[in-house]
Design a protein around this motif. Structure first.
Motif, PDB file in Angstrom:
ATOM      1  N   ALA A   1      -8.641 -12.982  15.883  1.00 44.52           N
ATOM      2  CA  ALA A   1      -7.223 -12.638  15.908  1.00 44.52           C
ATOM      3  C   ALA A   1      -7.000 -11.260  15.292  1.00 44.52           C
ATOM      4  O   ALA A   1      -6.174 -10.459  15.779  1.00 44.52           O
ATOM      5  N   LEU A   2      -7.742 -10.952  14.252  1.00 42.55           N
ATOM      6  CA  LEU A   2      -7.591  -9.654  13.598  1.00 42.55           C
ATOM      7  C   LEU A   2      -8.042  -8.527  14.512  1.00 42.55           C
ATOM      8  O   LEU A   2      -7.390  -7.474  14.603  1.00 42.55           O
ATOM      9  N   TYR A   3      -9.166  -8.740  15.233  1.00 43.69           N
ATOM     10  CA  TYR A   3      -9.636  -7.732  16.182  1.00 43.69           C
ATOM     11  C   TYR A   3      -8.597  -7.503  17.299  1.00 43.69           C
ATOM     12  O   TYR A   3      -8.374  -6.372  17.738  1.00 43.69           O
ATOM     13  N   ALA A   4      -7.981  -8.590  17.747  1.00 45.36           N
ATOM     14  CA  ALA A   4      -6.995  -8.464  18.832  1.00 45.36           C
ATOM     15  C   ALA A   4      -5.811  -7.596  18.397  1.00 45.36           C
ATOM     16  O   ALA A   4      -5.294  -6.781  19.176  1.00 45.36           O
ATOM     17  N   VAL A   5      -5.381  -7.774  17.153  1.00 46.37           N
ATOM     18  CA  VAL A   5      -4.279  -6.971  16.643  1.00 46.37           C
ATOM     19  C   VAL A   5      -4.700  -5.519  16.472  1.00 46.37           C
ATOM     20  O   VAL A   5      -3.960  -4.584  16.815  1.00 46.37           O
ATOM     21  N   LEU A   6      -5.907  -5.302  15.975  1.00 46.39           N
ATOM     22  CA  LEU A   6      -6.370  -3.946  15.739  1.00 46.39           C
ATOM     23  C   LEU A   6      -6.591  -3.181  17.042  1.00 46.39           C
ATOM     24  O   LEU A   6      -6.510  -1.949  17.071  1.00 46.39           O
ATOM     25  N   ASP A   7      -6.894  -3.916  18.131  1.00 44.45           N
ATOM     26  CA  ASP A   7      -7.069  -3.248  19.421  1.00 44.45           C
ATOM     27  C   ASP A   7      -5.809  -2.472  19.817  1.00 44.45           C
ATOM     28  O   ASP A   7      -5.892  -1.418  20.470  1.00 44.45           O
ATOM     29  N   LEU A   8      -4.621  -3.025  19.446  1.00 48.15           N
ATOM     30  CA  LEU A   8      -3.366  -2.345  19.764  1.00 48.15           C
ATOM     31  C   LEU A   8      -3.300  -0.994  19.063  1.00 48.15           C
ATOM     32  O   LEU A   8      -2.901   0.021  19.649  1.00 48.15           O
ATOM     33  N   PHE A   9      -3.726  -0.957  17.790  1.00 45.87           N
ATOM     34  CA  PHE A   9      -3.694   0.300  17.045  1.00 45.87           C
ATOM     35  C   PHE A   9      -4.774   1.254  17.551  1.00 45.87           C
ATOM     36  O   PHE A   9      -4.607   2.472  17.548  1.00 45.87           O
ATOM     37  N   GLN A  10      -5.914   0.699  17.975  1.00 47.92           N
ATOM     38  CA  GLN A  10      -6.988   1.542  18.493  1.00 47.92           C
ATOM     39  C   GLN A  10      -6.536   2.251  19.757  1.00 47.92           C
ATOM     40  O   GLN A  10      -6.851   3.422  19.983  1.00 47.92           O
ATOM     41  N   ALA A  11      -5.728   1.511  20.602  1.00 49.22           N
ATOM     42  CA  ALA A  11      -5.221   2.134  21.824  1.00 49.22           C
ATOM     43  C   ALA A  11      -4.317   3.316  21.487  1.00 49.22           C
ATOM     44  O   ALA A  11      -4.365   4.363  22.143  1.00 49.22           O
ATOM     45  N   VAL A  12      -3.514   3.171  20.435  1.00 53.90           N
ATOM     46  CA  VAL A  12      -2.655   4.268  20.013  1.00 53.90           C
ATOM     47  C   VAL A  12      -3.493   5.443  19.533  1.00 53.90           C
ATOM     48  O   VAL A  12      -3.209   6.616  19.792  1.00 53.90           O
ATOM     49  N   GLY A  13      -4.575   5.127  18.853  1.00 50.63           N
ATOM     50  CA  GLY A  13      -5.448   6.205  18.336  1.00 50.63           C
ATOM     51  C   GLY A  13      -6.140   6.976  19.433  1.00 50.63           C
ATOM     52  O   GLY A  13      -6.569   8.120  19.228  1.00 50.63           O
ATOM     53  N   HIS A  14      -6.288   6.396  20.638  1.00 44.16           N
ATOM     54  CA  HIS A  14      -6.954   7.078  21.743  1.00 44.16           C
ATOM     55  C   HIS A  14      -6.013   7.941  22.566  1.00 44.16           C
ATOM     56  O   HIS A  14      -6.415   8.549  23.540  1.00 44.16           O
ATOM     57  N   LEU A  15      -4.717   7.926  22.197  1.00 45.95           N
ATOM     58  CA  LEU A  15      -3.759   8.750  22.946  1.00 45.95           C
ATOM     59  C   LEU A  15      -4.076  10.222  22.761  1.00 45.95           C
ATOM     60  O   LEU A  15      -4.436  10.675  21.664  1.00 45.95           O
ATOM     61  N   GLU A  16      -3.948  10.993  23.819  1.00 44.97           N
ATOM     62  CA  GLU A  16      -4.162  12.432  23.741  1.00 44.97           C
ATOM     63  C   GLU A  16      -2.951  13.132  24.353  1.00 44.97           C
ATOM     64  O   GLU A  16      -2.311  12.591  25.262  1.00 44.97           O
ATOM     65  N   PRO A  17      -2.592  14.307  23.867  1.00 44.24           N
ATOM     66  CA  PRO A  17      -1.451  15.039  24.441  1.00 44.24           C
ATOM     67  C   PRO A  17      -1.676  15.299  25.924  1.00 44.24           C
ATOM     68  O   PRO A  17      -2.802  15.509  26.370  1.00 44.24           O
ATOM     69  N   ALA A  18      -0.579  15.265  26.683  1.00 40.23           N
ATOM     70  CA  ALA A  18      -0.700  15.510  28.119  1.00 40.23           C
ATOM     71  C   ALA A  18      -1.268  16.888  28.382  1.00 40.23           C
ATOM     72  O   ALA A  18      -0.893  17.873  27.738  1.00 40.23           O
ATOM     73  N   GLY A  19      -2.237  16.946  29.316  1.00 43.54           N
ATOM     74  CA  GLY A  19      -2.825  18.228  29.683  1.00 43.54           C
ATOM     75  C   GLY A  19      -3.985  18.630  28.791  1.00 43.54           C
ATOM     76  O   GLY A  19      -4.552  19.695  28.974  1.00 43.54           O
ATOM     77  N   ALA A  20      -4.367  17.748  27.827  1.00 41.43           N
ATOM     78  CA  ALA A  20      -5.465  18.099  26.917  1.00 41.43           C
ATOM     79  C   ALA A  20      -6.797  17.984  27.630  1.00 41.43           C
ATOM     80  O   ALA A  20      -6.951  17.181  28.518  1.00 41.43           O
TER      81      ALA A  20
ATOM     82  N   CYS B   1       0.841  -1.198   0.000  1.00 40.20           N
ATOM     83  CA  CYS B   1       0.000   0.000   0.000  1.00 40.20           C
ATOM     84  C   CYS B   1       0.877   1.249   0.000  1.00 40.20           C
ATOM     85  O   CYS B   1       2.023   1.225   0.439  1.00 40.20           O
ATOM     86  N   GLU B   2       0.271   2.349  -0.470  1.00 41.67           N
ATOM     87  CA  GLU B   2       0.990   3.614  -0.486  1.00 41.67           C
ATOM     88  C   GLU B   2       0.481   4.583   0.565  1.00 41.67           C
ATOM     89  O   GLU B   2       1.096   5.623   0.799  1.00 41.67           O
ATOM     90  N   SER B   3      -0.672   4.286   1.181  1.00 42.11           N
ATOM     91  CA  SER B   3      -1.220   5.186   2.196  1.00 42.11           C
ATOM     92  C   SER B   3      -1.931   4.377   3.262  1.00 42.11           C
ATOM     93  O   SER B   3      -2.259   3.204   3.075  1.00 42.11           O
ATOM     94  N   VAL B   4      -2.184   5.032   4.410  1.00 36.83           N
ATOM     95  CA  VAL B   4      -2.909   4.383   5.501  1.00 36.83           C
ATOM     96  C   VAL B   4      -4.327   4.052   5.080  1.00 36.83           C
ATOM     97  O   VAL B   4      -4.898   3.029   5.480  1.00 36.83           O
ATOM     98  N   GLY B   5      -4.916   4.930   4.228  1.00 36.81           N
ATOM     99  CA  GLY B   5      -6.272   4.677   3.745  1.00 36.81           C
ATOM    100  C   GLY B   5      -6.365   3.347   3.022  1.00 36.81           C
ATOM    101  O   GLY B   5      -7.342   2.600   3.176  1.00 36.81           O
ATOM    102  N   GLU B   6      -5.367   3.027   2.202  1.00 33.80           N
ATOM    103  CA  GLU B   6      -5.386   1.754   1.482  1.00 33.80           C
ATOM    104  C   GLU B   6      -5.297   0.573   2.454  1.00 33.80           C
ATOM    105  O   GLU B   6      -5.909  -0.473   2.239  1.00 33.80           O
ATOM    106  N   VAL B   7      -4.565   0.755   3.524  1.00 30.22           N
ATOM    107  CA  VAL B   7      -4.450  -0.308   4.537  1.00 30.22           C
ATOM    108  C   VAL B   7      -5.811  -0.557   5.180  1.00 30.22           C
ATOM    109  O   VAL B   7      -6.228  -1.710   5.391  1.00 30.22           O
ATOM    110  N   ILE B   8      -6.542   0.536   5.499  1.00 30.20           N
ATOM    111  CA  ILE B   8      -7.857   0.399   6.126  1.00 30.20           C
ATOM    112  C   ILE B   8      -8.829  -0.318   5.199  1.00 30.20           C
ATOM    113  O   ILE B   8      -9.632  -1.157   5.632  1.00 30.20           O
ATOM    114  N   VAL B   9      -8.788  -0.010   3.904  1.00 34.79           N
ATOM    115  CA  VAL B   9      -9.641  -0.684   2.932  1.00 34.79           C
ATOM    116  C   VAL B   9      -9.381  -2.189   2.944  1.00 34.79           C
ATOM    117  O   VAL B   9     -10.308  -3.008   2.928  1.00 34.79           O
ATOM    118  N   LEU B  10      -8.092  -2.563   2.979  1.00 35.16           N
ATOM    119  CA  LEU B  10      -7.756  -3.977   2.990  1.00 35.16           C
ATOM    120  C   LEU B  10      -8.223  -4.651   4.273  1.00 35.16           C
ATOM    121  O   LEU B  10      -8.685  -5.804   4.262  1.00 35.16           O
TER     122      LEU B  10
END
Length: 317
Positions: A298-317, A275-284
């Motif tokens: 198994a796929l959901y378990a792996v994606l949970d790791l990325f979801q946790a990263v997506g929920h990160l917020e800058p300190a003090g936000a 893939c050339e972009s994150v969007g293409e990865v999501i489509v797949l």
């Protein structure tokens, strides 16, 4: 010095005989049986005990294996060269040189023999040894050798250098090298071990610490530090004086290194999926889910790791 037949019953071992090798004794016995004793042993006179009484006997200076072989053949006498009493230091020197030429000596035994040889050499060369100590001080001793390197220190004996028609007087290390076949570097290394360890050298003989690298490590310790280790070795425990390799601490991450790691991870994901972009990865990923897909969990378990990263917020936000 004289030659004579010596009664084997009146012959005792030296104070520092090298270990007898059964295979070598058997081969010598076979050879002596076939062609006789070609080279007489060397002995010196000394009192021995016989039947509770002291009488004149002899002590082996050189030829312990030949004596053992002749006894195995049932001989009662053996040809010997008798060293006179006034030549006792020379006699001991002969014995040490014969031992040093053998490969079966352990590192501690060899170090002890080299040290004793120097004591005798200095007694026989009281003037030369003062100059020799200066030249030895100017020399260098490299880092510890491995056991394999120790074995390579035996080299062919090189004849003395002729100077004005006479053999040039040699330093202790050079003279010992000629007599034993060892290099001067190995001789100085053995001597340094013996002088540093003192009586501890006898205690480690035959233990797991009786190796060149271990003796060098012990040499760097204080007597108090090495005492408990030597006691454990004497008790039969396999111990080492060498420090275990230090564990490398985990590298401390900076903001820059964290960004680089995340970028590298994302680039690997794109490349591995073509893939050339994150969007293409999501489509797949979306296309991979199906009503009967056995890999959904198994796929959901792996994606949970990325979801946790997506929920990160800058300190003090």
């Amino acid at each position: 010095m004289r030659h004579q037949r010596v009664d084997l019953l009146k012959l005792v071992a030296s104070d520092q005989p090298r270990p007898l090798i059964t295979e070598a004794v058997d081969k010598l016995a076979s050879s002596i049986r076939d062609i006789g004793l070609i080279q007489p042993i060397t002995v010196r006179q000394r009192p021995i005990m016989s039947g509770g009484l002291a009488e004149q006997g002899f002590q082996v200076v050189a030829g312990h294996h030949r004596v053992a072989a002749c006894r195995a053949l049932g001989w009662t006498e053996i040809d010997a060269t008798v060293i006179e009493a006034g030549e006792h230091l020379q006699a001991e020197l002969i014995e040490i040189d014969e031992n040093l030429c053998r490969s079966e000596l352990t590192n501690s035994q060899r170090a002890k023999a080299v040290k004793r040889r120097k004591e005798i050499w200095e007694a026989l060369h009281p003037v030369r040894q003062r100059f020799d100590s200066v030249f030895d001080a100017l020399g260098t001793v490299e880092g510890p050798m491995t056991d394999a390197e120790e074995l390579e220190q035996v080299e062919p004996v090189i004849p003395p250098v002729a100077k004005h028609g006479h053999a040039q007087e040699k330093s202790f290390a050079a003279a010992t090298a000629d007599a034993s076949g060892m290099t001067k570097q190995a001789i100085n290394r053995h001597l340094a071990r013996a002088e540093a360890l003192g009586d501890d050298l006898d205690k480690v003989t035959g233990t797991s610490l009786d190796k060149g690298v271990e003796l060098d490590a012990l040499k760097a310790m204080t007597p108090e530090q090495r005492a408990p280790l030597i006691e454990r070795a004497q008790a039969g425990e396999k111990v080492s004086a060498r420090a275990a390799p230090a564990q490398q601490p985990a590298p401390a991450h900076t903001t820059t290194s964290l960004i680089a790691a995340l970028q590298s991870t994302m680039q690997y994901l794109l490349d591995s999926m073509g893939c050339e972009s994150v969007g293409e990865v999501i489509v797949l990923i979306d296309a991979a889910f199906g009503a009967e897909n056995p890999e959904d969990a198994a796929l959901y378990a792996v994606l949970d790791l990325f979801q946790a990263v997506g929920h990160l917020e800058p300190a003090g936000a």
